[in-house]
Design an enzyme around this catalytic site. Sequence first.
Site, PDB file in Angstrom:
ATOM      1  N   MET A  93       0.810  -1.207   0.000  1.00 37.91           N
ATOM      2  CA  MET A  93       0.000   0.000   0.000  1.00 37.91           C
ATOM      3  C   MET A  93       0.855   1.273   0.000  1.00 37.91           C
ATOM      4  O   MET A  93       0.637   2.197   0.780  1.00 37.91           O
ATOM      5  CB  MET A  93      -0.967  -0.026   1.200  1.00 37.91           C
ATOM      6  CG  MET A  93      -1.922  -1.197   1.155  1.00 37.91           C
ATOM      7  SD  MET A  93      -2.626  -1.527  -0.491  1.00 37.91           S
ATOM      8  CE  MET A  93      -4.306  -1.013  -0.227  1.00 37.91           C
ATOM      9  N   ASN A 110       1.602  -5.573 -10.538  1.00 34.42           N
ATOM     10  CA  ASN A 110       0.739  -5.238  -9.405  1.00 34.42           C
ATOM     11  C   ASN A 110      -0.610  -5.905  -9.619  1.00 34.42           C
ATOM     12  O   ASN A 110      -1.019  -6.138 -10.755  1.00 34.42           O
ATOM     13  CB  ASN A 110       0.545  -3.719  -9.328  1.00 34.42           C
ATOM     14  CG  ASN A 110      -0.350  -3.303  -8.165  1.00 34.42           C
ATOM     15  OD1 ASN A 110      -0.217  -3.835  -7.055  1.00 34.42           O
ATOM     16  ND2 ASN A 110      -1.263  -2.376  -8.393  1.00 34.42           N
ATOM     17  N   HIS A 112      -4.711  -5.380  -8.636  1.00 36.34           N
ATOM     18  CA  HIS A 112      -5.642  -4.356  -8.155  1.00 36.34           C
ATOM     19  C   HIS A 112      -7.061  -4.928  -8.182  1.00 36.34           C
ATOM     20  O   HIS A 112      -7.440  -5.574  -9.174  1.00 36.34           O
ATOM     21  CB  HIS A 112      -5.539  -3.109  -9.045  1.00 36.34           C
ATOM     22  CG  HIS A 112      -6.422  -2.006  -8.582  1.00 36.34           C
ATOM     23  ND1 HIS A 112      -6.101  -1.189  -7.509  1.00 36.34           N
ATOM     24  CD2 HIS A 112      -7.641  -1.592  -9.012  1.00 36.34           C
ATOM     25  CE1 HIS A 112      -7.070  -0.327  -7.317  1.00 36.34           C
ATOM     26  NE2 HIS A 112      -8.024  -0.544  -8.207  1.00 36.34           N
TER      27      HIS A 112
HETATM   28  C1  GAR Z   1      -5.863  -7.350  -2.549  1.00 40.60           C
HETATM   29  O1  GAR Z   1      -7.265  -7.314  -2.671  1.00 40.60           O
HETATM   30  C2  GAR Z   1      -5.200  -6.487  -3.603  1.00 40.60           C
HETATM   31  O2  GAR Z   1      -5.870  -6.528  -4.833  1.00 40.60           O
HETATM   32  C3  GAR Z   1      -5.319  -5.130  -2.966  1.00 40.60           C
HETATM   33  O3  GAR Z   1      -5.014  -5.338  -1.614  1.00 40.60           O
HETATM   34  C4  GAR Z   1      -5.403  -6.668  -1.256  1.00 40.60           C
HETATM   35  C5  GAR Z   1      -4.214  -7.354  -0.660  1.00 40.60           C
HETATM   36  O4  GAR Z   1      -4.596  -8.606  -0.140  1.00 40.60           O
HETATM   37  N1  GAR Z   1      -4.414  -4.190  -3.545  1.00 40.60           N
HETATM   38  C6  GAR Z   1      -4.712  -2.917  -3.755  1.00 40.60           C
HETATM   39  O5  GAR Z   1      -5.780  -2.418  -3.430  1.00 40.60           O
HETATM   40  C7  GAR Z   1      -3.622  -2.105  -4.420  1.00 40.60           C
HETATM   41  N2  GAR Z   1      -4.129  -0.840  -4.823  1.00 40.60           N
HETATM   42  P1  GAR Z   1      -3.501  -9.680   0.242  1.00 40.60           P
HETATM   43  O6  GAR Z   1      -2.489  -8.979   1.159  1.00 40.60           O
HETATM   44  O7  GAR Z   1      -4.266 -10.737   0.966  1.00 40.60           O
HETATM   45  O8  GAR Z   1      -2.879 -10.180  -1.013  1.00 40.60           O
END
Ligand code: GAR
Length: 204
Positions: A93, A110, A112
Amino acid sequence: MDIGVLVSGRGSNLEAVLDHIDRGAIRGAEVRVVISNDPNARALRVAAKHGVKGLVLEQGRSSREDYDARIADALQRSGVTPDGGLVLLAGFMRILSKPFVEMYKGRILNIHPSLLPAFPGLNAQRQALAYGAKVSGCTVHFVVPDVDAGPVVVQRPVPVKEGDDEEALSARILRQEHKAYPEAVRLFVEGRLRLEGRKVRVQR
Ligand code: GAR
């Protein structure tokens, strides 16, 4: 191929990629290091469970550029180099600085939780619900200096159902993320992605 994964939280996408590597569904790749900007990230425990080195790098008072230089240094010391490595952002993040993105140009992916270019930035699932979208999903894309704007590698759609709240929609999207990210990593590792402008061609 040597992979480095940048994380901030739960680490379920990291786990999906590691599971695919462990069971041979992605061949010729190893995750060499998992770097978290948060010492409490569950993703660090996921790394440990899979025997992967975990590092905590906190930004502290350093500038974005200095911090990213420390990340680049840690990646390279783990063998994840700008000429042969792959960097995965998996729930990381933070926004990466231009010098870092340029250094690993074409070698950073990445994931998203929306069908980009819809709903970039934070809380993509909440944005989709607030907008009244009937379909959302997830996108794996190459990272460019602009946020959530890089060439699309894989997208998977999901329906937005009547009565969905953020949690329900996020869970439905996450199940697709766990398929999309390993697929994109496999295609990259197999050398099958060709960038043509902002289009990604997948070689057969
Ligand atoms: C996931 O849903 C990913 O797509 C999102 O954070 C989460 C991480 O989950 N990423 C974003 O929003 C980036 N802008 P995780 O730590 O369980 O993989």
